[in-house]
Write an enzyme that holds these catalytic residues in place. Structure first.
Site, PDB file in Angstrom:
ATOM      1  N   ASP A   8       0.829  -1.212   0.000  1.00 13.65           N
ATOM      2  CA  ASP A   8       0.000   0.000   0.000  1.00 13.65           C
ATOM      3  C   ASP A   8       0.859   1.256   0.000  1.00 13.65           C
ATOM      4  OD1 ASP A   8      -2.408  -1.505   0.233  1.00 13.65           O
ATOM      5  OD2 ASP A   8      -1.914  -1.837   2.346  1.00 13.65           O
ATOM      6  N   HIS A   9       2.112   1.085   0.304  1.00 10.73           N
ATOM      7  CA  HIS A   9       3.005   2.253   0.445  1.00 10.73           C
ATOM      8  C   HIS A   9       4.222   2.028  -0.443  1.00 10.73           C
ATOM      9  CE1 HIS A   9       5.872   5.079   2.337  1.00 10.73           C
ATOM     10  NE2 HIS A   9       4.815   5.695   2.815  1.00 10.73           N
TER      11      HIS A   9
END
Lengths: 128, 157
Positions: free
Chosen positions: B33-34
Site C-alpha cells: 500500500d506504500h
C-alpha cells in the site's frame, strides 16, 4: 575568559532553536518557554540536557525548573501560591523575574516564570 | 499483531551501544500500500525501528525496571528511499542516561552505507510528570516482550 551575557544568550538561543524547533527571531529574553515557544514537559528535560552539554555545566534536578513546589500543600491555596510558597520559590529561583507573578500568584501562571531570560540569568551565574 | 520492526541484534554493549538489523521484505503487507507498484519503507517505521533498538538498549541499561517511553524524536533525517531486499542497520548510542530520561543518537545504514540519523529522547515515566501515577506493572517491557529479547540473546543479566 568568562562568557559575556551576550555570548550566553546566543548559545541559549541555539539550544532553544534546536530543542523546540522554533525560529531564531522568536527567541527573545521575554519569551516564555511554554506560552510563546510551545515547550512541553519533556522539552524541559531536553533543554537542561542541552544546556549542560553546551556550557559544560551540571544542572541538578529542580534547580533551573523547580517542579516539586506545587506538590506541597502549604504552598498552594485555592489555586494561588501562598506567601510561604512564594518565598520558597523566590529562594529556589533567584534567576527568575517575579514582578508579574507576585501581583497574581495563580499557579496556572507559574510557567510564565520560565522565560528565556530566566535561563540566561541562570546560566550566566553558573558560568561566572 | 506483533509490532516489531527489528529482526535481530548484531551487537549489544550494555548501557552504551546497540546495533540492530532489519531486512526489508515484500512479504510485509504495508509495502503493497506504500505505495502500490512502488514499495518504499515508510520513514515513520524506520523511526520506530530506531526507537525499538534504542529503547531496548535504554531499558536494558536499568535492567528493564524503568518504563521507557519515547518522549521526543529530536531529529530524523533520511537520505534516500529504502526498498524491498534492502537491509537496514540501526546503530543506537546512549549519549546520556539519568534517573529521569535518556538521550540516544542513532545512525541508520542501508546495505552498509550511512543513509540517515534518528536522535531520540526517552522518558523514564515513573520519575517524571510530577504527580501523575502509572500502573505498577511494567507495561513497556512485558513478559511477552522479554521473551522476544531472549531470541536476541540479551536477557542474560
Amino acid at each position: 575568559m568568562p562568557l559575556s551575557r551576550e555570548d550566553v544568550f546566543a548559545k541559549v538561543k541555539e539550544v532553544l532553536v534546536d530543542a523546540l524547533g522554533v525560529d531564531e527571531d522568536e527567541v527573545n529574553e521575554k519569551a516564555t518557554l511554554t506560552g510563546d515557544l510551545g515547550a512541553e514537559s519533556i522539552d524541559f528535560l531536553d533543554i537542561v540536557f542541552r544546556l549542560e552539554k553546551t556550557f559544560g555545566i551540571k544542572i541538578p534536578r529542580g534547580e533551573l525548573f523547580p517542579d516539586d513546589i506545587l506538590n506541597n500543600p502549604e504552598y498552594v491555596e485555592n489555586g494561588k501560591m501562598t506567601a510561604a510558597g512564594l518565598m520558597q520559590l523566590k529562594q529556589t529561583m533567584p534567576h527568575a523575574d517575579f514582578t508579574d507573578f507576585e501581583r497574581d500568584p495563580d499557579v496556572g501562571k507559574m510557567p510564565n516564570l520560565f522565560t528565556v531570560k530566566t535561563i540566561v540569568n541562570y546560566v550566566a551565574a553558573k558560568v561566572a | 499483531m506483533r509490532w516489531i520492526w527489528i529482526d535481530r541484534f548484531a551487537e549489544f554493549e550494555s548501557g552504551r551501544r546497540a546495533v540492530a538489523i532489519k531486512n526489508v521484505s515484500l512479504a510485509e503487507e504495508h509495502l503493497h500500500d506504500h505505495f502500490p507498484g512502488y514499495p518504499v519503507v515508510p520513514a515513520s517505521l524506520m523511526i520506530e525501528g530506531m526507537a525499538q533498538t534504542a529503547g531496548i538498549l535504554v531499558g536494558e541499561a536499568r535492567n528493564f525496571a524503568e518504563k521507557v517511553i519515547l518522549a521526543k524524536v529530536q531529529r530524523a533525517r533520511f537520505e534516500h528511499e529504502v526498498r524491498p531486499g534492502d537491509q537496514l542497520t540501526y546503530e543506537a548510542t546512549i549519549e546520556r542516561i539519568d534517573d529521569a530520561a535518556a538521550y540516544t543518537v542513532g545512525r541508520v545504514c542501508c546495505n552498509g552505507k550511512p543513509m540517515g540519523e534518528v536522535d531520540i529522547v526517552f522518558s523514564h515515566i515513573d520519575q517524571n510528570l510530577s504527580g501523575l501515577e502509572f500502573p505498577e506493572e511494567n507495561f513497556v517491557f512485558t513478559e511477552d516482550f522479554k521473551s522476544l529479547l531472549r531470541t536476541y540473546h540479551i536477557d542474560h543479566r
